[in-house]
Design an enzyme around this catalytic site. Sequence first.
Site, PDB file in Angstrom:
ATOM      1  N   GLU B  60       0.803  -1.223   0.000  1.00 17.04           N
ATOM      2  CA  GLU B  60       0.000   0.000   0.000  1.00 17.04           C
ATOM      3  C   GLU B  60       0.838   1.276   0.000  1.00 17.04           C
ATOM      4  O   GLU B  60       0.520   2.236  -0.704  1.00 17.04           O
ATOM      5  CB  GLU B  60      -0.962   0.031   1.189  1.00 17.04           C
ATOM      6  CG  GLU B  60      -2.209  -0.827   1.024  1.00 17.04           C
ATOM      7  CD  GLU B  60      -2.016  -2.257   1.506  1.00 17.04           C
ATOM      8  OE1 GLU B  60      -0.909  -2.582   1.983  1.00 17.04           O
ATOM      9  OE2 GLU B  60      -2.963  -3.053   1.405  1.00 17.04           O
ATOM     10  N   HIS B 129     -10.735  -4.726   9.927  1.00 24.58           N
ATOM     11  CA  HIS B 129     -11.301  -4.419   8.610  1.00 24.58           C
ATOM     12  C   HIS B 129     -12.608  -3.626   8.684  1.00 24.58           C
ATOM     13  O   HIS B 129     -13.320  -3.513   7.702  1.00 24.58           O
ATOM     14  CB  HIS B 129     -11.586  -5.710   7.837  1.00 24.58           C
ATOM     15  CG  HIS B 129     -10.383  -6.372   7.269  1.00 24.58           C
ATOM     16  ND1 HIS B 129      -9.274  -6.656   8.015  1.00 24.58           N
ATOM     17  CD2 HIS B 129     -10.101  -6.791   6.013  1.00 24.58           C
ATOM     18  CE1 HIS B 129      -8.365  -7.259   7.239  1.00 24.58           C
ATOM     19  NE2 HIS B 129      -8.838  -7.345   6.020  1.00 24.58           N
TER      20      HIS B 129
END
Lengths: 351, 325
Positions: B60, B129
């Site tokens: 990322e 998440h």
Amino acid sequence: MTSKQKIEKNKLSDDKYSKKSIKNLNSSNKKSLSTNEHLELFRKMYLIRQFENACGQNYANGNIRGFLHLYSGQEATGVGALSSLNDSDYIVTHYRDHGHALARGLDVNRSMAELFGKKTGLSKGKGGSMHLFDASKKFMGGHAIVGGQLPLAAGLALSQQYDNKDGITICFFGDGSTNQGIYHETLNLAAVWNLPILFFLENNMYGMGSSIERVRAGGLDFFPAMNTYEIPSMEVDGMDVLAVREATELAREKILKEKRPFFIESKTFRFVGHSYADGQKYRNQDEVIKWEQKDPIIIYPKKLIDMKITTNDEINDIKLEVDNVISDAVKFANESEEPSLNEIFDDIIAE
Amino acid sequence: MSEITIREALKIALNEAMEKDEKVFIMGEDIGEYGGAYAVTDGFLKKFGPKRIKDTPISEQAFVGAGIGAAVGGLRPVIELMSISFSLVAFDQIVNMAGNIRYMSGGQISVPMVIRAPTGAGVQLAATHSQSFETWLAEVPGIKVVCPSNSYDALGLMRSAINDNNPVIFAEPALLYGSKSNVPDEYFEVNLGDANVMKEGDDITIVSYGYGSKVLSDSAKKLEAIGVKPELIDLRSLNPIDYQTIIQSIQKTNRLVLVDTARKTGGIMAEISANINEKAGEWLDGPIVRVGSKDVPWPYNKSLEQEVLTDSNNILETIKISYGI
């Protein structure tokens, strides 16, 4: 790519650009440059040294604040590398960025004014020493999070590849950034995407006060590890401006021809502390003195005079001219206006 | 007029931008061959090819940073993060680089880039998440942050986000990808920074965004059943925040309830509460009331998760207690 191609790619980085072959570069190149080109290399290095000296003085007297990281000692690396690039190439660097800015030809007055925090500075006084920018010269900063500039450079290289432009992006970083995850991530991404990027490691052997011996597994050399990423690499004597120049020239050619990244490790040394406030308790002065024997500001002109490429007088004329440029820059910065307080909210959001 | 899901609205906006402008490209983890974790870019690789639909390594920091570099170099990247929780891995690039580079360069550089990311709880993905970090990112001055709650806004906001010359965080409520609503056939955009008055009413102003706006619609019915007419405002944008619309509303209702489906503490509603107090406190007849999800890591178990997540009953109960209705 087939596995056979991959093996060949690896071999290339092993055989052709080994430490040995590049070490021989410095003697071969000296005559291929004109006298003016030689003198310009010296002029740039001397300009940087004197700029840094002036910064030190103006830090001591309070005109410059914040963190100040000087490039003194590493001039041959920055000047050698940037002298072989052209206008279509992007430059991205770390917070020890004055040398790269001046080597790229950024305005000396506006660079000094930025350090003084003035309105006439490159970033209107909003960036300071660690964040020099001049987009008109494709000089995309001065970045102060260690390693944070690497993916920015990869992205600029991606834009060059995307638009099929004839240019590369050079990304300077220090040995201190090589233990950041982003270093490995960016090497991998650039290799997977075949980006036209030159990873340029300035290995001055200390990340702030930590010698690489203390913080790195795998020895003192970084370039051999590039085989892991299938990025061809080489090592160069970072105190030898001609060797750095030729290495960078070669790297640039390879990047454009082979359409993939390249990695140069330049072994260099900063003669001063990490920042102006650094008392250098972590290293022995003998080590500093040993490296000072390789000072490019002294060695290079001496070689040029010995080889009858120039004369002592010509060198002195350059020094005199540069000294004036620096004192003019300090004067310019001193006399420039402070930014208006109304500018606080400018330059945050683009229209 | 047609009824489409938020997923379809996003697909339309992205497809349109890709067709219109060569400089627009999309990158992220598994957005190409796989079609995207939430299938938003399904079919795009076949249509636009690997140069413009770039699958990235699971990396990322590197691909968000590369997106910033590409934007600085003149392209218009749309980056997909598989979850806004993963923005944490790239926070240095988003905040220090995308958010600060324009200011540090004295306005020389801009970063026309969109980062899309599913946000929020409710689908049993547990603690790592299910978070809502658009609220953290909304604090950064150089970054715009938006979050749609319906298909019209998803389409209109995405069009504006891609056309914008700044980094835009586009938070997509994970619970709402399949949620359907009407969009007109004619081209329209939704201005980044404009809140939407979802429903007019005279008694209480209730503000939320994203999945929270969906919850507001449910609570409105319950409030009306007990004779309270709420005015519902969907922020749509967390940076900038449309204070004007909120203040206009409380000038009429004199009451303000702020609803967040993210954790209550340290969220965007705390900021709005403080600001309204400073800017327009004199219009209020009672305290500003906040409703938010419980301050715990998101649990996996369904009933535990539902207990933590703000729902219409929480809103109703809080209003009853706070205003003595």
